[in-house]
Design a protein around this motif. Structure first.
Motif, mmCIF file in Angstrom:
data_model
loop_
_atom_site.group_PDB
_atom_site.id
_atom_site.type_symbol
_atom_site.label_atom_id
_atom_site.label_comp_id
_atom_site.label_asym_id
_atom_site.label_seq_id
_atom_site.Cartn_x
_atom_site.Cartn_y
_atom_site.Cartn_z
ATOM 1 N N PHE A 231 0.835 -1.209 0.000
ATOM 2 C CA PHE A 231 0.000 0.000 0.000
ATOM 3 C C PHE A 231 0.865 1.251 0.000
ATOM 4 O O PHE A 231 0.514 2.252 -0.627
ATOM 5 C CB PHE A 231 -0.930 -0.010 1.215
ATOM 6 N N ASN A 232 1.981 1.209 0.727
ATOM 7 C CA ASN A 232 2.894 2.351 0.721
ATOM 8 C C ASN A 232 3.432 2.612 -0.679
ATOM 9 O O ASN A 232 3.469 3.764 -1.139
ATOM 10 C CB ASN A 232 4.053 2.102 1.691
ATOM 11 N N PHE A 233 3.842 1.565 -1.359
ATOM 12 C CA PHE A 233 4.364 1.716 -2.719
ATOM 13 C C PHE A 233 3.268 2.152 -3.686
ATOM 14 O O PHE A 233 3.493 2.984 -4.566
ATOM 15 C CB PHE A 233 4.986 0.402 -3.198
ATOM 16 N N GLN A 234 2.068 1.579 -3.517
ATOM 17 C CA GLN A 234 0.978 1.868 -4.443
ATOM 18 C C GLN A 234 0.486 3.311 -4.315
ATOM 19 O O GLN A 234 0.254 3.994 -5.319
ATOM 20 C CB GLN A 234 -0.186 0.911 -4.198
ATOM 21 N N VAL A 235 0.309 3.783 -3.078
ATOM 22 C CA VAL A 235 -0.275 5.110 -2.849
ATOM 23 C C VAL A 235 0.783 6.204 -2.914
ATOM 24 O O VAL A 235 0.573 7.250 -3.541
ATOM 25 C CB VAL A 235 -1.004 5.144 -1.487
ATOM 26 N N LYS A 236 1.933 5.979 -2.287
ATOM 27 C CA LYS A 236 2.943 7.032 -2.174
ATOM 28 C C LYS A 236 4.018 6.941 -3.245
ATOM 29 O O LYS A 236 4.674 7.943 -3.552
ATOM 30 C CB LYS A 236 3.599 6.967 -0.791
ATOM 31 N N GLY A 237 4.213 5.740 -3.772
ATOM 32 C CA GLY A 237 5.305 5.552 -4.714
ATOM 33 C C GLY A 237 6.583 5.203 -3.974
ATOM 34 O O GLY A 237 6.757 5.527 -2.784
ATOM 35 N N ALA A 238 7.493 4.553 -4.676
ATOM 36 C CA ALA A 238 8.733 4.105 -4.046
ATOM 37 C C ALA A 238 9.564 5.275 -3.536
ATOM 38 O O ALA A 238 10.128 5.223 -2.431
ATOM 39 C CB ALA A 238 9.547 3.277 -5.050
ATOM 40 N N LYS A 239 9.607 6.364 -4.295
ATOM 41 C CA LYS A 239 10.425 7.514 -3.910
ATOM 42 C C LYS A 239 9.941 8.127 -2.603
ATOM 43 O O LYS A 239 10.736 8.339 -1.679
ATOM 44 C CB LYS A 239 10.406 8.560 -5.026
ATOM 45 N N CYS A 240 8.654 8.396 -2.498
ATOM 46 C CA CYS A 240 8.097 9.004 -1.279
ATOM 47 C C CYS A 240 8.202 8.060 -0.092
ATOM 48 O O CYS A 240 8.431 8.494 1.042
ATOM 49 C CB CYS A 240 6.645 9.408 -1.503
ATOM 50 N N PHE A 241 8.025 6.772 -0.349
ATOM 51 C CA PHE A 241 8.118 5.791 0.733
ATOM 52 C C PHE A 241 9.509 5.786 1.349
ATOM 53 O O PHE A 241 9.668 5.840 2.578
ATOM 54 C CB PHE A 241 7.765 4.398 0.213
ATOM 55 N N ILE B 213 13.853 7.928 5.516
ATOM 56 C CA ILE B 213 15.133 8.580 5.827
ATOM 57 C C ILE B 213 14.987 10.026 6.296
ATOM 58 O O ILE B 213 15.930 10.586 6.869
ATOM 59 C CB ILE B 213 16.083 8.519 4.613
ATOM 60 N N PHE B 214 13.792 10.634 6.084
ATOM 61 C CA PHE B 214 13.619 12.045 6.485
ATOM 62 C C PHE B 214 12.512 12.246 7.528
ATOM 63 O O PHE B 214 12.038 13.354 7.725
ATOM 64 C CB PHE B 214 13.321 12.918 5.264
ATOM 65 N N HIS B 215 12.131 11.176 8.183
ATOM 66 C CA HIS B 215 11.114 11.287 9.227
ATOM 67 C C HIS B 215 11.606 10.538 10.465
ATOM 68 O O HIS B 215 12.120 9.428 10.346
ATOM 69 C CB HIS B 215 9.789 10.690 8.743
ATOM 70 N N PRO B 216 11.530 11.114 11.652
ATOM 71 C CA PRO B 216 10.846 12.376 12.011
ATOM 72 C C PRO B 216 11.711 13.639 11.879
ATOM 73 O O PRO B 216 11.201 14.745 11.981
ATOM 74 C CB PRO B 216 10.474 12.151 13.479
ATOM 75 N N PHE B 217 13.021 13.460 11.663
ATOM 76 C CA PHE B 217 13.915 14.626 11.598
ATOM 77 C C PHE B 217 14.266 14.908 10.142
ATOM 78 O O PHE B 217 14.968 14.125 9.503
ATOM 79 C CB PHE B 217 15.192 14.386 12.412
#
Length: 275
Positions: free
Chosen positions: A165-175, A180-184
């Protein structure tokens, strides 16, 4: 102690009921002594998991064939109430995100886990005694969810859907950016973010698995202790009240697993709002 196992000491009786029927895939032979080898399968857990799934599917299929738009019978009413209950939870948690998989998946998880948990209410000596007498098999367990391998397998299945679902909705790049950029939101904290988010992601299937396993295993163990340390003609004094209470446990654990699955998939389906 159960009249079927009066020749065992209490310690041997408890140990006897906690052993799975296993098969070594490397030799395709039954294993008498419990093994932790990777190529070992607990075939009693697999057998009852599949059997319970087939029986539940067949029963609901028969109900669906007899459904009518007129006055429903008691069985149809119960199924409709259950479906409506699950749909309400899906709508409340998953919101307005459209997905045709969530409701059927939630229904399947709830029914399947509930039916596997319900096996814990069957007197613990009946089926193992029959199997031992008919097939000369001494190690045999009938509650699939008291086996960590079963609950972990279901948890891994949910984990695979979370990643999908993460890959499908957000895409690999956003996932991967979330990892690597959350929470900081700083390049300096990438290793820390990756560690924290990996732990957060992996803890979901593990927590699902251990919660279900721990509650059902402990319930099964109490039934074994009652049967192993109390004369069989007095066991109803403790086993009946515990069974009544345990009905609430098996329903609650199926419900919690279903709800957390919906929550995790809803979180995975949330789109990233770019600033």
């Amino acid at each position: 102690m159960s009249k079927f196992n009066q020749n065992l000491t209490p310690k041997e009786y408890v140990s006897h009921h906690l052993k799975n029927l296993q098969i070594d895939l490397s030799t395709l032979k039954l294993v008498e002594n419990q093994s932790n080898s990777f190529w070992i399968l607990n075939i009693d857990s697999l057998f009852f998991s599949v059997l319970i799934g087939i029986v539940a599917f067949f029963l609901f299929y028969q109900v669906s064939k007899s459904m009518t738009s007129g006055v429903p019978n008691k069985c149809q009413s119960a199924v409709e109430l259950l479906i409506e209950f699950i749909n309400i939870n899906v709508k409340d948690i998953f919101g307005f995100k459209k997905n045709n998989l969530i409701a059927p998946l939630s229904f399947t998880i709830f029914i399947w886990i509930f039916c596997m948990n319900f096996m814990d209410l069957i007197p613990i000596d009946i089926i193992p005694y029959i199997v031992e007498k008919k097939f000369n098999i001494s190690s045999f367990r009938i509650v699939p969810t008291s086996d960590i391998n079963t609950t972990l397998s279901i948890g891994i299945g949910v984990f695979a859907l979370i990643v999908y679902f993460n890959f499908q909705v957000k895409g690999a790049k956003c996932f991967f950016q979330e990892l690597i950029f959350h929470p900081f939101n700083n390049y300096f904290f990438i290793p820390i973010n990756l560690l924290l988010e990996s732990v957060n992601l992996l803890s979901k299937p593990i927590s699902l698995s251990l919660r279900l396993f721990g509650n059902i295993y402990s319930g099964e163990l109490i039934f074994i202790l009652i049967s192993g340390f109390i004369p069989w003609w007095m066991q109803w004094i403790l086993s009946v009240p515990w069974a009544i209470f345990h009905i609430l446990v098996i329903i609650l654990q199926a419900f919690i697993f279903m709800i957390l699955t919906i929550v995790y998939l809803s979180m995975a389906s949330e789109k990233v709002h770019k600033k």
